[in-house]
Design a protein around this motif. Structure first.
Motif, PDB file in Angstrom:
ATOM      1  N   LYS A 255       0.829  -1.206   0.000  1.00 61.63           N
ATOM      2  CA  LYS A 255       0.000   0.000   0.000  1.00 61.63           C
ATOM      3  C   LYS A 255       0.865   1.258   0.000  1.00 61.63           C
ATOM      4  CE  LYS A 255      -4.285  -1.557   0.179  1.00 61.63           C
ATOM      5  NZ  LYS A 255      -4.914  -1.989   1.425  1.00 61.63           N
ATOM      6  N   ALA A 256       2.168   1.082   0.209  1.00 60.45           N
ATOM      7  CA  ALA A 256       3.020   2.268   0.224  1.00 60.45           C
ATOM      8  C   ALA A 256       2.970   2.975  -1.126  1.00 60.45           C
ATOM      9  CB  ALA A 256       4.454   1.882   0.576  1.00 60.45           C
ATOM     10  N   GLY A 257       2.968   2.185  -2.208  1.00 65.89           N
ATOM     11  CA  GLY A 257       2.886   2.783  -3.535  1.00 65.89           C
ATOM     12  C   GLY A 257       1.571   3.523  -3.723  1.00 65.89           C
ATOM     13  N   VAL A 258       0.487   2.887  -3.273  1.00 64.26           N
ATOM     14  CA  VAL A 258      -0.825   3.530  -3.373  1.00 64.26           C
ATOM     15  C   VAL A 258      -0.849   4.799  -2.526  1.00 64.26           C
ATOM     16  CG1 VAL A 258      -3.266   3.221  -2.881  1.00 64.26           C
ATOM     17  CG2 VAL A 258      -1.940   1.327  -3.827  1.00 64.26           C
ATOM     18  N   PHE A 259      -0.259   4.691  -1.336  1.00 61.81           N
ATOM     19  CA  PHE A 259      -0.200   5.868  -0.468  1.00 61.81           C
ATOM     20  C   PHE A 259       0.482   7.031  -1.163  1.00 61.81           C
ATOM     21  CE2 PHE A 259       2.530   8.402   2.277  1.00 61.81           C
ATOM     22  CZ  PHE A 259       1.597   9.001   3.083  1.00 61.81           C
ATOM     23  N   LEU A 260       1.621   6.735  -1.790  1.00 57.66           N
ATOM     24  CA  LEU A 260       2.380   7.817  -2.417  1.00 57.66           C
ATOM     25  C   LEU A 260       1.608   8.414  -3.592  1.00 57.66           C
ATOM     26  CD1 LEU A 260       4.988   9.280  -2.003  1.00 57.66           C
ATOM     27  CD2 LEU A 260       6.056   7.797  -3.671  1.00 57.66           C
ATOM     28  N   LEU A 261       0.941   7.529  -4.349  1.00 61.94           N
ATOM     29  CA  LEU A 261       0.099   8.039  -5.441  1.00 61.94           C
ATOM     30  C   LEU A 261      -0.962   8.982  -4.878  1.00 61.94           C
ATOM     31  CD1 LEU A 261      -0.700   5.092  -7.861  1.00 61.94           C
ATOM     32  CD2 LEU A 261       0.632   7.140  -8.319  1.00 61.94           C
ATOM     33  N   ALA A 262      -1.574   8.563  -3.772  1.00 59.99           N
ATOM     34  CA  ALA A 262      -2.625   9.384  -3.165  1.00 59.99           C
ATOM     35  C   ALA A 262      -2.038  10.671  -2.608  1.00 59.99           C
ATOM     36  CB  ALA A 262      -3.321   8.594  -2.065  1.00 59.99           C
ATOM     37  N   ARG A 263      -0.859  10.519  -1.957  1.00 60.15           N
ATOM     38  CA  ARG A 263      -0.220  11.683  -1.347  1.00 60.15           C
ATOM     39  C   ARG A 263       0.107  12.756  -2.393  1.00 60.15           C
ATOM     40  NH1 ARG A 263       0.244  12.921   3.862  1.00 60.15           N
ATOM     41  NH2 ARG A 263      -1.202  14.349   2.857  1.00 60.15           N
ATOM     42  N   LEU A 264       0.595  12.315  -3.532  1.00 52.20           N
ATOM     43  CA  LEU A 264       1.021  13.270  -4.559  1.00 52.20           C
ATOM     44  C   LEU A 264      -0.090  13.532  -5.580  1.00 52.20           C
ATOM     45  CD1 LEU A 264       4.669  12.029  -5.129  1.00 52.20           C
ATOM     46  CD2 LEU A 264       3.906  13.954  -3.769  1.00 52.20           C
ATOM     47  N   TRP A 265      -1.279  13.040  -5.276  1.00 49.92           N
ATOM     48  CA  TRP A 265      -2.388  13.211  -6.213  1.00 49.92           C
ATOM     49  C   TRP A 265      -2.615  14.663  -6.598  1.00 49.92           C
ATOM     50  CZ3 TRP A 265      -7.626  14.615  -6.933  1.00 49.92           C
ATOM     51  CH2 TRP A 265      -8.323  13.868  -7.896  1.00 49.92           C
ATOM     52  N   PRO A 266      -2.631  15.594  -5.621  1.00 46.37           N
ATOM     53  CA  PRO A 266      -2.884  16.993  -6.004  1.00 46.37           C
ATOM     54  C   PRO A 266      -1.786  17.560  -6.900  1.00 46.37           C
ATOM     55  CG  PRO A 266      -2.913  16.715  -3.618  1.00 46.37           C
ATOM     56  CD  PRO A 266      -2.420  15.445  -4.189  1.00 46.37           C
ATOM     57  N   VAL A 267      -0.615  16.961  -6.853  1.00 48.99           N
ATOM     58  CA  VAL A 267       0.511  17.505  -7.606  1.00 48.99           C
ATOM     59  C   VAL A 267       0.586  16.891  -8.997  1.00 48.99           C
ATOM     60  CG1 VAL A 267       3.008  17.776  -7.611  1.00 48.99           C
ATOM     61  CG2 VAL A 267       1.757  17.821  -5.463  1.00 48.99           C
ATOM     62  N   LEU A 268       0.425  15.564  -9.052  1.00 49.04           N
ATOM     63  CA  LEU A 268       0.690  14.868 -10.302  1.00 49.04           C
ATOM     64  C   LEU A 268      -0.566  14.615 -11.123  1.00 49.04           C
ATOM     65  CD1 LEU A 268       3.284  12.232  -9.025  1.00 49.04           C
ATOM     66  CD2 LEU A 268       3.736  14.372 -10.189  1.00 49.04           C
ATOM     67  N   ALA A 269      -1.695  14.396 -10.459  1.00 48.68           N
ATOM     68  CA  ALA A 269      -2.881  13.962 -11.199  1.00 48.68           C
ATOM     69  C   ALA A 269      -3.487  15.107 -11.997  1.00 48.68           C
ATOM     70  CB  ALA A 269      -3.914  13.382 -10.247  1.00 48.68           C
ATOM     71  N   GLY A 270      -4.370  14.729 -12.909  1.00 45.02           N
ATOM     72  CA  GLY A 270      -5.113  15.745 -13.637  1.00 45.02           C
ATOM     73  C   GLY A 270      -4.655  15.927 -15.065  1.00 45.02           C
ATOM     74  N   THR A 271      -3.492  15.438 -15.421  1.00 48.47           N
ATOM     75  CA  THR A 271      -3.050  15.589 -16.805  1.00 48.47           C
ATOM     76  C   THR A 271      -3.455  14.353 -17.601  1.00 48.47           C
ATOM     77  OG1 THR A 271      -0.950  14.559 -16.354  1.00 48.47           O
ATOM     78  CG2 THR A 271      -1.055  16.915 -16.067  1.00 48.47           C
ATOM     79  N   ASP A 272      -3.483  14.505 -18.917  1.00 47.32           N
ATOM     80  CA  ASP A 272      -3.844  13.369 -19.768  1.00 47.32           C
ATOM     81  C   ASP A 272      -2.831  12.246 -19.612  1.00 47.32           C
ATOM     82  OD1 ASP A 272      -6.053  14.556 -20.638  1.00 47.32           O
ATOM     83  OD2 ASP A 272      -5.201  15.342 -22.505  1.00 47.32           O
TER      84      ASP A 272
END
Lengths: 953, 128
Positions: A255-272
């Motif tokens: 879950k550490a990978g999922v955690f990091l994805l979630a943690r950085l979601w506001p920074v990384l997510a949203g692009t195509d």
């Protein structure tokens, strides 16, 4: 203050308890598990105590600068996302520790187990509450290392070792990639502080480095969370004890990978780019894992692939870049942690009580293990997504969100594939429960042994299953506020209004969900036929591919190493000298300017020229007569003597004294070694090789000599020695600036140097100590004196002269030592002079006579010297001065007059002891190794004779 | 002829001799090469303070000019460390000779005048 203490205790507690457990490794199982359980419980209570404030919107943070130069702060932060994960890690950690206490047999190395477990817990906790991404990376790597220890816990098993190595290679390798990504992220954001990074999403997404950062960080997350194509380490990690699997693969490691994805979601997510990569990787992993899970036979294998599939689901949800999908992901993290840990523990119980994990040999266990059956069946139902369990709600939300996403311009792609994955999940969940607990037993053996375990083992999964049920029956009460606040922490702004319930009316998601359950049931019904078809297909074995890849990389590297690094000293030295020479030439040509500088030279006297000629001639003689080794030693000592004279001439009396005494000791050493080495062996090198070496030697000589010439004909470049000269007397209390530099200005250098010398002495001892035995011993015993000797073994005149000399030299040594601060002398020179006097005793009177009169061992002297020097240095700290600052004062006594006492003198005592000890250790050892070998042999013969006689009464 | 030329050329000669000896095939020669090379390196370091005659760095109220004390301090410890390194290399060479029966630098069997018919590895002897 309270917050900072709570956070520090939270993160330190697991590490401290790991240390405690390791320290008491020989104690019983109860001691080890007791500490682990207590630490987890305290940590969990701490998390609960701050839960209300954090869910209410407060972010608890504390920061201490650690390495400010690189932006690394020891900063901890608990926001809702960190809170949820910390709760999972500690809560499930508590249950796992209780379970493991009963699971592990009494004879197992429980100390090692629980110590590694707590180490892992601390590392995971560190990841989720780090407030600085560099700190997070440290903990991230620590999880890879500690999970290696846990997966390979049963180190006698090859599978465990291979599984552990594979997990380390994949997750550790991914961790390295992640470091690169995080560093770039921090550089673009301008800070490594997590809060700052989270607020600079726009800057990061518009940076030209964004694609690079994204891919690097995603590789780190995907390897850790076992996403396709990095998934294959996870099934092999099942070689770990089941409590480890329950912990690592439900709530923590993966879950550490999922955690990091979630943690950085506001920074990384949203692009195509983000949506396409993350969604498709998650989707593929989800379908693939579920498909393989359907056909595994090992209970833990089924759970491993189902974990891969469920992680794929989470990754996919985060990849959608939709806020509601993030909410669904958060809910599913909770659900999955609960039911998967329960299932792993149940699988462990079945293994423990029946002796097998092969589902083909089990069946009908509900009759003999009713409690386990109830727990595992409910958990499997949650995994299948049946109402009224928590798994149903999150799966429903997931399916609903898939309708919002069109991947590659195909609006049906994601919903269809997600529904297929849901069907397969229902299928493997049904099969797990049905083939394990219902129907007829397939193998009488395991069935006959089976029974429910004691309360200690089923309590933990039971608690988890109750939570899984409550998450379905009363989701808003149990998890509503938490999920809402975590979701808003993931999203980075207020979460959309949340309505968790089992019934949302008839909609498309419900239809898909019903289809999934129906097809799942169909898969169970038709499983036997499907299995035959599946097994008829050829499958790629990821483990074999991995091992082949590793072996290939190994072979290629070895080839490269053999090609570049031949184990030949001559070759390596030639290359080294050639490279340094090229660097000199390159540097000289880059510098430009003239070869000869403007500085006026000093005229050379005829005596200087004669000395120079002697040096050149002696060097030439060394080269010409290389086979006549004794003669060569004489030439070498001529060179050393001339250099000592040069130091006298060039105003360096201390150097001259040191050089001449070192010269004596070195020649003695070489003589002793040569006694045993061949005296005039034939020449090895061929003529072309000698010519080639000579060419390099001449070029090297011209290069270095030219550099020396260029340097000597220029003025110095503002040396710092003016400071030494100005402060020697006033600050260091001595007029001999060289000595004051050694024991005061640059005493730290000197400390390092005496330590190196001490180590060299000890290493020589270690090298010579074993020569009395083995082949070396045999060779030494066969060694014959091959030099003409004086008929007298210990010539009387020599013996008498050295004995009279000893007190005189000792007095001279003390004098040289004491005057060193103000006149040429000091600890180094005194030690060498005294050592020579002692060595003369060895030479004249023999080793045994001298050694018998020796009171203090050389090892002791070396240790004593280093300790005295260090204690002197540390003493200055007591007075608030810097390390190794010296103090001095002048005293006066009747008869003697005024004299000076300086702490630097004490430091010089340390220097004296180490130098004396190291020199004596080296030479005394060398002087009697052949005697020692003979003695060891005689002792051995005697011992053998004794045992022989005892054997014959 | 200046003293500077004498020192610089002596450094060059010692370096050349050191390199040549260090590249030879027997351990004792390599040790001698290291010794020559160390002389050169210590002289070079010392020379970085430039050459000064009759100005030892013994502080006194009346004297203004001294030889540079810092390179001297550095070279003093360097000389002692050189001894430690030489001693270590000598003992290493001796140990390798005793274990393998060869004084070739890589331990390859070679004619060394030592025909003791002992095995060239330690498989024949007892383990310590």
């Amino acid at each position: 203050m309270a917050v900072s203490m709570a956070l520090h205790i939270l993160v330190l507690l697991p590490f401290v308890s790991a240390l405690l457990i390791a320290a008491g490794a020989t104690r019983g199982r109860g001691f080890h598990s007791g500490i682990a359980i207590a630490a987890s419980a305290i940590g969990f209570a701490l998390v609960l105590s701050v839960a209300g404030r954090v869910v209410g919107g407060e972010v608890l943070a504390v920061s201490t600068p650690w390495v400010p130069a690189i932006g690394l702060d020891f900063s901890l932060m608990i926001d809702p996302l960190g809170l949820m994960f910390a709760g999972l890690i500690l809560g499930i950690g508590l249950l796992v520790a209780i379970y493991a206490h009963f699971y592990l047999a009494k004879g197992e190395a429980t100390g090692r187990f629980f110590a590694s477990l707590m180490l892992f817990q601390g590392a995971m906790l560190g990841i989720v509450i780090s407030g600085n991404v560099l700190l997070l990376l440290i903990f991230w790597e620590l999880t890879s290392l500690s999970s290696f220890l846990l997966i390979g816990f049963w180190r006698h098993s090859a599978e465990a070792r291979q599984g552990a190595r594979m997990a380390l290679a994949i997750t550790g390798g991914g961790g390295l990639v992640l470091i690169a990504g995080m560093l770039l992220l921090g550089i673009v954001a301008g800070s490594f502080d997590l809060m700052t990074i989270l607020q600079s999403g726009d800057v990061i997404r518009s940076s030209p480095l964004y694609p690079v950062i994204l891919v690097l960080i995603l590789i780190g997350c995907f390897t850790k969370s076992a996403q396709f194509p990095f998934h294959f380490w996870l099934p092999h990690a099942m070689a770990a004890p089941t409590p480890v699997s329950a912990y690592l693969h439900s709530a923590t490691m993966v879950k550490a990978g999922v955690f990091l994805l979630a943690r950085l979601w506001p920074v990384l997510a949203g692009t195509d780019l983000y949506t396409v990569i993350v969604t498709s990787v998650g989707l593929v992993t989800m379908v693939f894992g579920a498909w393989v899970a359907l056909f595994r036979h090992d209970l833990k294998g089924i759970l491993a692939y189902s974990t891969i599939s469920q992680l794929g689901l989470l990754v996919m949800l985060l990849g959608f870049s939709i806020e509601m999908a993030a909410v669904a992901a958060v809910l599913h993290i909770l659900n999955h942690a609960a039911f998967k840990a329960a299932l792993f523990m149940s699988a462990g119980i079945v293994d423990h009580e029946t002796g097998t994990r092969d589902i083909r040999r089990l069946g009908g266990l509900a009759k003999v293990m009713p409690i386990t059956a109830v727990i595992a069946t409910i958990a499997a139902a949650a995994m299948a997504g049946l109402p009224p369990l928590g798994g149903f709600i999150s799966k429903e939300m997931m399916l609903y969100e898939t309708l919002e996403v069109g991947l590659f311009g195909l609006p049906w792609l994601v919903p269809v594939l997600a529904t297929i994955a849901a069907m397969l999940s229902a299928g493997y969940s049904f099969r797990l429960a049905a083939h394990l607990f219902f129907g007829a037993p397939r193998d009488a053996g395991p069935h006959a042994r089976a029974h429910d375990p004691g309360l200690g083992m089923w309590a933990s999964p039971a608690v988890l299953v109750v939570i899984a049920v409550l998450l379905g029956l009363a989701p808003m009460v149990i998890a509503g506020p938490l999920v809402a606040s975590v979701a808003s922490a993931v999203i980075g702004s207020a979460a959309p209004p949340l309505d968790l319930s089992l019934w949302h009316g008839v909609n498309a998601a419900l239809m898909m969900s019903i289809a999934a359950v129906l097809v799942g049931a169909l898969l169970l019904w038709r499983h036997a036929g499907l299995l035959r078809r599946y097994e008829a297909l050829r499958h790629l074995d990821a483990k074999e591919l991995f091992q082949r890849g590793m072996a290939g990389a190994d072979a290629r590297l070895r080839k490269l190493m053999v090609a570049t690094h031949r184990p030949s000293l001559q070759r390596m030295l030639f290359a080294t000298f050639a490279v340094v020479l090229l660097l000199i030439i390159e540097g000289a040509s880059a510098g430009g300017g003239s070869f000869t500088g403007p500085r006026e030279g000093l005229p050379a006297s005829p005596i200087a020229i004669i000395a120079w000629l002697l040096l050149i001639a002696a060097t030439g003689a060394v080269l010409m007569e290389e086979r006549q080794r004794f003669r060569v030693l004489i030439y070498i000592s001529v060179i050393g003597l001339i250099i000592a004279l040069a130091f006298v001439h060039f105003s360096a009396p201390d150097l001259a004294l040191t050089q001449i005494s070192v010269e004596v000791v070195t020649i003695l050493l070489l003589l002793l070694a040569l006694n045993l080495l061949p005296k005039s062996p034939p020449i090895l090198s061929s003529n072309p090789r000698r010519l080639r070496d000579a060419a390099l030697a001449v070029a090297g000589g011209l290069g270095v000599g030219g550099a020396a010439w260029a340097m000597l004909t220029r003025e110095t470049n503002d040396p710092i020695s003016a400071y030494h000269l100005a402060n020697s007397y006033s600050g260091g209390g001595g007029t001999n600036v060289v000595n004051v530099t050694l024991v005061d200005f640059r005493a730290f250098d000197t400390l390092g140097e005496i330590i190196v010398l001490g180590i060299a002495g000890l290493a020589i001892f270690a090298l010579l100590e074993p020569t009395a035995r083995g082949v070396a011993g045999a060779r030494l015993r066969k060694w014959q004196e091959d030099m003409p000797h004086s008929p007298e073994r210990h010539p009387l005149m020599f013996v008498m002269a050295t004995r009279i000399l000893l007190p005189l030299v000792l007095a001279a040594g003390i004098y040289i030592f004491l005057r060193g601060h103000n006149q040429p002398g000091g600890g180094f020179i005194a030690a060498l002079v005294v050592a020579i006097a002692f060595l003369l005793q060895y030479l004249a009177s023999g080793f045994d006579w001298t050694d018998a009169r020796r009171r203090i061992g050389e090892h002791f002297l070396i240790a004593f010297g280093v300790l005295v020097a260090m204690a002197t240095g540390l003493g200055s700290l007591l007075f608030g001065a810097n390390f190794l600052t010296s103090a001095f004062d002048y005293f006066s006594l009747p008869l003697i007059g005024e004299f000076e006492l300086a702490t630097a003198l004490l430091f010089d005592v340390g220097v004296f002891a180490v130098v004396f000890g190291a020199v004596m250790l080296a030479l005394a050892q060398l002087s009697h190794i052949s005697q020692r070998a003979a003695r060891a042999h005689a002792a051995q013969l005697k011992a053998e004779k004794l045992t022989h006689e005892e054997g014959e009464p | 002829m200046t003293l500077e030329f004498l020192v610089a050329s002596a450094i060059g000669v010692l370096v050349a001799g050191g390199i040549y000896m260090a590249l030879r095939g027997r351990t004792f020669q390599v040790v001698l090469g290291l010794t020559l090379f160390s002389y050169a390196v210590n002289l070079f370091l010392f020379a970085s303070g430039r050459l000064t005659v009759n100005r030892p760095p013994i502080w006194s109220k009346d004297i203004v000019e001294y030889a540079d004390p810092l390179p001297q301090a550095l070279v003093l410890t360097a000389i002692v460390i050189t001894f430690g390194m030489t001693a270590f290399a000598v003992v290493l060479a001796l140990r390798s000779f005793l274990e393998s029966g060869s004084d070739q630098v890589d331990g390859d069997p070679c004619e060394s005048g030592l025909n003791d018919n002992l095995p060239s590895d330690d498989s024949g002897g007892e383990r310590p």
